[in-house]
Design a protein around this motif. Structure first.
Motif, PDB file in Angstrom:
ATOM      1  N   THR A 192       1.105   1.662  -6.808  1.00  0.00           N
ATOM      2  CA  THR A 192      -0.309   1.335  -6.596  1.00  0.00           C
ATOM      3  C   THR A 192      -1.042   2.461  -5.885  1.00  0.00           C
ATOM      4  O   THR A 192      -2.132   2.873  -6.302  1.00  0.00           O
ATOM      5  N   VAL A 193      -0.477   2.970  -4.796  1.00  0.00           N
ATOM      6  CA  VAL A 193      -1.169   4.030  -4.055  1.00  0.00           C
ATOM      7  C   VAL A 193      -1.176   5.341  -4.836  1.00  0.00           C
ATOM      8  O   VAL A 193      -2.039   6.198  -4.616  1.00  0.00           O
ATOM      9  N   GLU A 219      -5.929  -1.037   1.811  1.00  0.00           N
ATOM     10  CA  GLU A 219      -5.042  -2.194   1.976  1.00  0.00           C
ATOM     11  C   GLU A 219      -3.667  -1.919   1.376  1.00  0.00           C
ATOM     12  O   GLU A 219      -2.640  -2.330   1.938  1.00  0.00           O
ATOM     13  N   ALA A 220      -3.634  -1.229   0.239  1.00  0.00           N
ATOM     14  CA  ALA A 220      -2.340  -0.916  -0.378  1.00  0.00           C
ATOM     15  C   ALA A 220      -1.526  -0.008   0.522  1.00  0.00           C
ATOM     16  O   ALA A 220      -0.309  -0.197   0.680  1.00  0.00           O
ATOM     17  N   GLY A 270       2.965   0.513   4.330  1.00  0.00           N
ATOM     18  CA  GLY A 270       3.520   0.807   5.641  1.00  0.00           C
ATOM     19  C   GLY A 270       4.312  -0.355   6.200  1.00  0.00           C
ATOM     20  O   GLY A 270       5.391  -0.170   6.788  1.00  0.00           O
ATOM     21  N   ARG A 271       3.809  -1.575   6.006  1.00  0.00           N
ATOM     22  CA  ARG A 271       4.550  -2.753   6.465  1.00  0.00           C
ATOM     23  C   ARG A 271       5.890  -2.876   5.733  1.00  0.00           C
ATOM     24  O   ARG A 271       6.913  -3.239   6.326  1.00  0.00           O
ATOM     25  N   ALA A 272       5.876  -2.569   4.431  1.00  0.00           N
ATOM     26  CA  ALA A 272       7.119  -2.633   3.668  1.00  0.00           C
ATOM     27  C   ALA A 272       8.124  -1.589   4.164  1.00  0.00           C
ATOM     28  O   ALA A 272       9.322  -1.868   4.292  1.00  0.00           O
ATOM     29  N   TYR A 273       7.624  -0.378   4.448  1.00  0.00           N
ATOM     30  CA  TYR A 273       8.510   0.656   4.985  1.00  0.00           C
ATOM     31  C   TYR A 273       9.083   0.225   6.342  1.00  0.00           C
ATOM     32  O   TYR A 273      10.259   0.503   6.644  1.00  0.00           O
ATOM     33  N   MET A 274       8.265  -0.434   7.173  1.00  0.00           N
ATOM     34  CA  MET A 274       8.756  -0.889   8.468  1.00  0.00           C
ATOM     35  C   MET A 274       9.893  -1.894   8.275  1.00  0.00           C
ATOM     36  O   MET A 274      10.887  -1.890   9.011  1.00  0.00           O
ATOM     37  N   ALA A 287       2.051   6.230   5.887  1.00  0.00           N
ATOM     38  CA  ALA A 287       1.237   5.230   5.184  1.00  0.00           C
ATOM     39  C   ALA A 287       0.157   4.660   6.105  1.00  0.00           C
ATOM     40  O   ALA A 287      -1.003   4.513   5.696  1.00  0.00           O
ATOM     41  N   PHE A 288       0.511   4.333   7.344  1.00  0.00           N
ATOM     42  CA  PHE A 288      -0.476   3.799   8.282  1.00  0.00           C
ATOM     43  C   PHE A 288      -1.533   4.847   8.639  1.00  0.00           C
ATOM     44  O   PHE A 288      -2.704   4.501   8.845  1.00  0.00           O
ATOM     45  N   GLN A 289      -1.132   6.105   8.717  1.00  0.00           N
ATOM     46  CA  GLN A 289      -2.092   7.167   8.986  1.00  0.00           C
ATOM     47  C   GLN A 289      -3.139   7.239   7.876  1.00  0.00           C
ATOM     48  O   GLN A 289      -4.340   7.359   8.149  1.00  0.00           O
ATOM     49  N   ARG A 290      -2.676   7.129   6.622  1.00  0.00           N
ATOM     50  CA  ARG A 290      -3.612   7.160   5.495  1.00  0.00           C
ATOM     51  C   ARG A 290      -4.517   5.923   5.508  1.00  0.00           C
ATOM     52  O   ARG A 290      -5.720   6.022   5.265  1.00  0.00           O
ATOM     53  N   ALA A 291      -3.949   4.765   5.816  1.00  0.00           N
ATOM     54  CA  ALA A 291      -4.753   3.539   5.888  1.00  0.00           C
ATOM     55  C   ALA A 291      -5.796   3.640   6.984  1.00  0.00           C
ATOM     56  O   ALA A 291      -6.943   3.201   6.813  1.00  0.00           O
ATOM     57  N   ALA A 292      -5.439   4.211   8.130  1.00  0.00           N
ATOM     58  CA  ALA A 292      -6.389   4.358   9.236  1.00  0.00           C
ATOM     59  C   ALA A 292      -7.537   5.279   8.843  1.00  0.00           C
ATOM     60  O   ALA A 292      -8.705   5.014   9.171  1.00  0.00           O
TER      61      ALA A 292
END
Length: 401
Positions: free
Chosen positions: A142-143, A151-152, A157-161, A172-177
């Motif tokens: 998706t990304v 949101e993706a 990031g949650r999945a990686y965690m 992933a969280f850096q890109r989302a932020a």
């Protein structure tokens, strides 16, 4: 995707039909034209033969006229029922060229502006993933196809965690932020991912992220829990208790994490006592600093706010760190309201209201729920942190960055 391409192919054949049918008709018209020209040439040749025979004396005048009439009847019989030949023609090359270019042009335009990837993703997501790895693979796809989907990136990031791929989660969280204008929840998850990716070592970068998250939302749960973990592992048990107590206060009663956090608080208390420390006083017994603030909204603004807009009431040191010392979060529906700010509400245990001689009280309305920026604000003049008088704040001014 097969049915999509079959449908597109069928529509393409229909479109080509509109181009090729006139061309085929043109071929038939040319065939009729050629046959008619041949009949006329044979007729003229027959007339020439009759004229030559008359000149040679083998045909009489009456026989000549009879021969001409017979040739004319044969010409009419050959051309009878044939449609009139059109003299205008578009040519053959242009329709053929269009018939070849049109499919290629349509295919290229679809690849550029079409949504085949989105169609494929929609069909793939129609079936729930069976494993965490399958869900992670879908989010990665998706990304890749939608690199601006905040949101993706967050859910990736949650999945990686969940897979303990902390470095990937941090990216992933850096890109989302970046895409979502740095919301508090994403900043908290980014700080947590970097903390575990760095071997559970605290760093100034992680501290800045948690400070920014709590400044935007003093109740951001991930940051509160992470600060408690870092303080506990560093032996700062009193701070850990403070952060975890603030976390328990905002969690719903049915949250399963409450039991683990309360266990952590108990362990921190035991470690603190074992190290010879003393437990922090309960909030009710603390009287070192207690500020009472009465907040109201200017009448001119009552039609410009909504009941669900966030209301932040906070105290900042006049000479000290820029972040608030204590914050309470309510909504516009609570106005007018009276709140208390004390050392028990400190955002960080080492930065309490009583540690600063003067503070400034402020109230901010933010439709986006951002404590650092909003639409309307009210503030009073600096006051002593030890004052017991009720402080009045009227929210009456546009918020300035």
């Amino acid at each position: 995707m097969l049915d999509l391409w079959l449908s597109a192919g069928l529509l393409l054949l229909v479109a080509l039909g509109f181009l090729l049918v006139p061309l085929l008709r043109g071929y038939r018209q040319h065939a009729v034209e050629d046959r008619t020209a041949l009949n006329v040439a044979l007729y003229q040749e027959r007339l020439a033969e009759l004229a030559a025979q008359q000149a040679a004396g083998t045909l009489s005048g009456e026989q000549l006229e009879t021969g001409k009439a017979e040739a004319a009847r044969e010409l009419l019989a050959d051309t009878e029922g044939k449609a009139a030949v059109t003299t205008a023609s578009l040519g053959r090359r242009v329709p053929l060229l269009v018939a070849l270019v049109l499919p290629l042009l349509g295919f290229g335009l679809y690849l550029h502006w079409g949504g085949s990837e989105q169609v494929a993703l929609t069909r793939e997501y129609a079936n729930a993933p069976r494993t965490l790895e399958e869900m992670t693979a879908r989010l990665e796809e998706t990304v890749k196809l939608q690199p601006d989907a905040a949101e993706a990136w967050y859910f990736l990031g949650r999945a990686y965690m969940g897979q303990e791929r902390f470095a990937d989660a941090a990216r992933a969280f850096q890109r989302a932020a970046e895409l979502a204008n740095r919301p508090a929840e994403v900043l908290g998850m980014l700080a947590q991912a970097r903390f575990f990716a760095g071997g559970r070592q605290w760093s100034p970068d992680i501290q800045r992220l948690t400070d920014e998250a709590l400044q935007a939302d003093p109740q951001e749960t991930t940051s509160l829990g992470l600060l408690g973990i870092a303080a506990f592992e560093a032996g700062r048990y009193a701070e850990a208790i403070g952060f975890w107590q603030r976390l328990v206060a905002v969690l719903p009663p049915e949250d399963t994490a409450r039991a683990q956090i309360e266990t952590g608080i108990q362990r921190a208390r035991e470690q603190l006592l074992a190290a010879g420390g003393t437990l922090p006083e309960p909030a009710a017994a603390s009287s070192a600093a207690l500020l009472t603030v009465s907040v109201d909204l200017a009448p001119a603004l009552r039609d410009q706010v909504q009941p669900g807009d966030s209301l932040f009431v906070f105290a900042k040191a006049v000479s000290g760190p820029p972040m608030p010392l204590a914050v309470k979060r309510l909504t516009v529906a609570d106005l007018p309201v009276q709140v208390s700010l004390s050392d028990a509400d400190a955002m960080m245990p080492q930065l309490k209201i009583s540690m600063f001689p003067q503070v400034q009280l402020m109230a901010r309305i933010s439709r986006a729920g951002n404590a650092t920026a909003g639409e309307w604000v009210g503030r009073n003049q600096p006051v002593a942190s030890s004052t017991s008088a009720v402080q009045q704040i009227t929210i009456d001014s546009p918020d300035q960055p």
